[in-house]
Scaffold this motif. Sequence first.
Motif, short mmCIF file in Angstrom:
data_model
loop_
_atom_site.label_atom_id
_atom_site.label_comp_id
_atom_site.label_asym_id
_atom_site.label_seq_id
_atom_site.Cartn_x
_atom_site.Cartn_y
_atom_site.Cartn_z
N ARG A 1 0.95 -1.27 -0.18
CA ARG A 1 0.10 -0.05 0.02
C ARG A 1 0.94 1.18 0.16
O ARG A 1 0.45 2.24 -0.26
N LEU A 2 2.42 0.98 0.57
CA LEU A 2 2.90 2.32 0.29
C LEU A 2 3.22 2.63 -0.95
O LEU A 2 3.57 3.92 -1.19
N ALA A 3 3.11 2.10 -2.04
CA ALA A 3 3.47 2.49 -3.44
C ALA A 3 2.50 3.80 -3.70
O ALA A 3 2.90 4.41 -4.87
N ARG A 4 1.34 3.65 -3.04
CA ARG A 4 0.59 4.96 -3.54
C ARG A 4 0.89 6.34 -3.14
O ARG A 4 0.60 7.36 -3.94
N TYR A 5 1.77 6.27 -2.35
CA TYR A 5 2.37 7.51 -1.89
C TYR A 5 3.98 7.86 -2.56
O TYR A 5 4.65 8.60 -1.94
N ALA A 6 4.43 7.22 -3.54
CA ALA A 6 5.82 7.11 -4.06
C ALA A 6 5.79 8.37 -4.51
O ALA A 6 7.20 8.84 -4.79
N THR A 7 5.13 9.13 -5.06
CA THR A 7 5.49 10.66 -5.73
C THR A 7 5.42 11.53 -4.65
O THR A 7 5.69 12.64 -5.07
N LEU A 8 4.98 11.29 -3.45
CA LEU A 8 4.97 12.39 -2.44
C LEU A 8 6.54 12.56 -1.86
O LEU A 8 7.06 11.55 -1.54
N PRO A 9 6.82 13.92 -1.67
CA PRO A 9 8.08 14.06 -0.99
C PRO A 9 7.87 13.44 0.64
O PRO A 9 7.27 13.61 1.20
N VAL A 10 9.03 13.04 1.04
CA VAL A 10 9.25 12.50 2.40
C VAL A 10 9.88 13.23 3.40
O VAL A 10 11.20 13.71 3.09
N LEU A 11 9.49 13.68 4.45
CA LEU A 11 10.03 14.21 5.50
C LEU A 11 10.51 13.16 6.47
O LEU A 11 9.62 12.41 7.09
N ALA A 12 11.66 12.72 6.71
CA ALA A 12 12.24 11.59 7.37
C ALA A 12 12.90 12.14 8.74
O ALA A 12 13.64 13.06 8.65
N VAL A 13 12.55 11.51 9.66
CA VAL A 13 13.28 11.84 11.00
C VAL A 13 14.66 10.99 11.19
O VAL A 13 14.44 9.96 11.66
N GLY A 14 15.72 11.35 10.92
CA GLY A 14 16.70 10.63 10.89
C GLY A 14 17.26 10.10 9.88
O GLY A 14 16.65 9.53 8.81
N ALA A 15 18.65 9.96 9.61
CA ALA A 15 19.18 9.05 8.42
C ALA A 15 18.84 7.69 8.22
O ALA A 15 18.56 7.21 7.08
#
Length: 224
Positions: A63-77
């Motif tokens: 289900r994560l694939a549906r958000y593949a075009t969205l920019p990700v804000l990631a907490v940590g490397a």
Amino acid sequence: MRVAVLRPEPGNADTCARLTVLGHDPIALPLFAVAPIAWTPPGGDYDGLLLTSANAPRHAGPRLARYATLPVLAVGAATAAAARAAGLAVARVGTGDAAALLAEPHGCSRLLHLGGEATTVAVGGPVAASVPIYANSPCEVAPARILALAGALVLLHAPSAARRFAELADQAGLDRRQVALAALSPAIAGAAGAGWAELRVAAAPNEPALLRLTAPACPPISEA
């Protein structure tokens, strides 16, 4: 120095490897195991993903694939690396916690947070929805393994681990005055309670800052 690592795998092994490089004797003692839970993508439109743990992209499934075009804000490397491995586009990598990352300019007004059952982010401001997609299950830990931590430094990465370690220590009859703690944040330190030989709190909520507290000459931030 003997340093106990309580976080779940695979993060536990990563932390132990870093401790070995620093010259310490790591003790792998995961208190929880991470497993995916059933989740449904929420309705609505979003202009970004907020990920606060590497476990989110690891356990999100197809289900994560549906958000593949969205920019990700990631907490940590580590979270950013897991997001990229899952095919996501990382736009920003924070060095603190979710609040610090959201305080930085990011250009998103409707973020979807994917996290764990115990790590949901409050909805409000740029966070439009928060969905749990994984859960932590307690691991069986023999009392003898807890008693063997007398004289060790115990790393605390999460409030749940801090609370459970305190419970296990008391149940096993471990004298809190024989154990030193190093916590990722003041909230995590507070979850462990009082009475420990020493209580150190990282200067920033990230693993490099936490590992700096394992230096023998590092003074405690506060005394329990």
